[in-house]
Scaffold this motif. Structure first.
Motif, PDB file in Angstrom:
ATOM      1  N   VAL A  50       0.481  -0.889   0.055  1.00 17.29           N
ATOM      2  CA  VAL A  50       0.227  -0.040  -0.103  1.00 17.29           C
ATOM      3  C   VAL A  50       0.882   1.557   0.015  1.00 17.29           C
ATOM      4  N   ASN A  51      -0.180   2.226  -0.001  1.00 18.02           N
ATOM      5  CA  ASN A  51       1.023   3.416  -0.584  1.00 18.02           C
ATOM      6  C   ASN A  51       1.128   3.955   1.224  1.00 18.02           C
ATOM      7  N   PRO A  52       3.220   4.342   0.637  1.00 18.48           N
ATOM      8  CA  PRO A  52       3.437   4.666   2.260  1.00 18.48           C
ATOM      9  C   PRO A  52       2.684   6.192   2.819  1.00 18.48           C
ATOM     10  N   ASN A  53       2.689   6.812   2.466  1.00 18.26           N
ATOM     11  CA  ASN A  53       2.051   7.988   3.177  1.00 18.26           C
ATOM     12  C   ASN A  53       0.515   7.627   3.677  1.00 18.26           C
ATOM     13  N   THR A  54       0.062   6.614   2.895  1.00 21.42           N
ATOM     14  CA  THR A  54      -0.822   6.355   3.723  1.00 21.42           C
ATOM     15  C   THR A  54      -0.580   5.463   5.106  1.00 21.42           C
TER      16      THR A  54
ATOM     17  N   ARG B 192      -4.490   0.413  -4.055  1.00 22.75           N
ATOM     18  CA  ARG B 192      -3.153   0.082  -3.558  1.00 22.75           C
ATOM     19  C   ARG B 192      -1.537   1.257  -3.215  1.00 22.75           C
ATOM     20  N   ALA B 193      -1.463   1.281  -4.888  1.00 15.70           N
ATOM     21  CA  ALA B 193      -0.493   2.343  -4.550  1.00 15.70           C
ATOM     22  C   ALA B 193      -0.635   3.635  -4.569  1.00 15.70           C
TER      23      ALA B 193
END
Lengths: 133, 302
Positions: A50-54, B192-193
């Motif tokens: 998943v996105n690191p900022n998330t 997701r990304a």
């Protein structure tokens, strides 16, 4: 910790909220213990894809809620020290409150009255917490 | 700081308007997913950004400045169709890239090729499968270690394992601070990304925002009215509601923000059985490009 954390990106529930809920649940259950280190933002983002900022947003909110603390350069940890005993209790309360809230919202939308709901809550309490009656 | 700013991007091919005023801002360090049906203008947008196609009008700025050859050094691009040379081997491509781009890291290229299963770099591109070509293009683009990556369907033709690898490469570069703009038809990957998404349709951005905010705000608020003809004009005028569907006594409001407030209003109106239905990115996407077809609507009516 990655083993006990999973997210469902296809859910309508924002991913950062899923992470927050699961970390709180893990802390409440003792699967994450005071002082235990959490994965770095990057590591958890890669583990969950998943996105690191998330992930960073979830960590910020968890820190704000007093569940974790972040030491700059050292990483994030489940809060330890003086308030540690209360952290898992508070985390458990947060998770339980969401569930209770959802159940009462449902009861209201079904047209039940406050007194009906109070009675149902009493019955549930008696069933699950008999020693407190 | 904004890494990329598109303002009023307009492109006409003869009588066909491919881009009809695209305004888009991508913050530095953001992973931005561009969604849209085929022919919506995603690839044309990318090409205009990179100067491969000259826009009829409008501007593109990288860090506030127009594209220059120097900027190009910091931008990695994977086009929709591979730009690899059929007659060259994979290893020759690596050599070529090493000479062309100062920051190109050959050892990273080799590691990525290994990771993506392109084991033998002495093969000519002509001999590679479609998926292996995509994998090679991915490895070459990421090995340039660019500050900005523009990826036009970077996972198309890849098997599920390599798709996941590429997603993790994107996440890894994002964690390094790179700004990434990518398009994909696989909404689950974008979900997701990407931190932010844009939905394109007929040359315009019809929806844009942070994925988590869109999910938190966009809900269906459903209730059962006292009668089929019950007047809800006042409720329907609520600015948080995009549109309303009625079927018998059931009313369903498509909300873009403050779903709880809308639910409270509906309760106030005397409706019962109030439910707030979550929408995932696919529902939100489908509703943006063709209102009324989202899977959520279908499921709810069943």
């Amino acid at each position: 910790m990655p083993a006990i954390l999973t997210v469902d990106p296809r859910s309508g529930v924002p991913i950062y909220l899923q992470i927050i809920e699961q970390v709180k649940r893990s802390v409440a259950l003792g699967a994450l213990t005071p002082g235990e280190q959490l994965p770095t933002v990057k590591q958890l983002a890669l583990d969950l894809t998943v996105n690191p900022n998330t992930v960073a947003r979830a960590y910020r909110d968890l820190e704000h809620d007093g569940v974790i603390e972040t030491a700059s350069g050292r990483g994030s940890f489940v809060r330890a020290g003086n308030g540690a005993a209360n952290v898992s209790l508070a985390a458990g309360r947060d998770v339980a409150r969401e569930g209770i809230d959802a159940a009462l919202r449902e009861a209201k939308s079904l047209g039940l009255q406050r007194s009906d709901v109070a009675h149902l809550v009493e019955l549930s309490l008696t069933r699950w917490f008999p020693e407190d009656v | 700081m904004n890494a990329i700013t598109l303002s009023g991007l307009y492109k006409r091919f003869g009588a066909f308007v491919a881009l009809d005023g695209v305004d888009l801002t991508i913050p530095a360090g953001c992973v931005f997913g561009l969604l849209g049906p085929n022919g919506a203008g995603k690839t044309t947008t990318f090409k205009c950004m990179l100067g491969l196609v000259r826009a009829t009008s409008g501007t593109v700025a990288f860090d506030g400045a127009p594209l220059t050859p120097a900027t190009f050094e910091h931008i990695g691009y994977i086009p929709e169709r591979s730009v690899l040379y059929d007659w060259m081997t994979v290893r020759e491509h690596i050599e070529y890239m090493r000479h062309s781009f100062a920051r190109f890291d050959p050892s990273k290229a080799h590691a990525l090729l290994e990771q993506l299963g392109v084991g033998d770099d002495r093969k000519r591109v002509r001999a590679l499968s479609k998926g292996m070509r995509t994998a090679t293009a991915v490895a070459l683009a990421f090995a340039r270690q660019p500050d900005i990556l523009i990826l036009d369907e970077p996972t198309s033709g890849l098997d599920p394992i390599n798709q996941r690898t590429v997603l993790n490469l994107i996440i890894n570069e994002a964690a390094r601070g790179a700004t990434i703009l990518f398009s994909s038809h696989q909404i689950g990957q974008v979900e997701r990304a990407a931190e932010r998404i844009g939905v394109m349709q007929r040359g315009r951005i019809v929806l844009e925002g942070a994925v988590d905010d869109l999910k938190a705000g966009r809900k269906i608020v459903e209730g059962i009215l006292p009668s089929e003809t019950f007047a809800i004009d006042g409720f329907a005028a609520n600015p948080n509601i995009d549109r309303i569907e009625r079927s018998g006594r059931v009313v369903r409001a498509f909300v873009h923000q403050q779903p709880d407030a809308v639910a409270a209003d509906l309760t106030q109106l005397g409706a019962g059985g109030i439910r707030v239905v979550d929408l995932n990115l696919e529902d939100i996407f489908l509703d943006a490009v063709s209102p009324g077809t989202s899977t959520a609507s279908v499921v709810e009516e069943a």
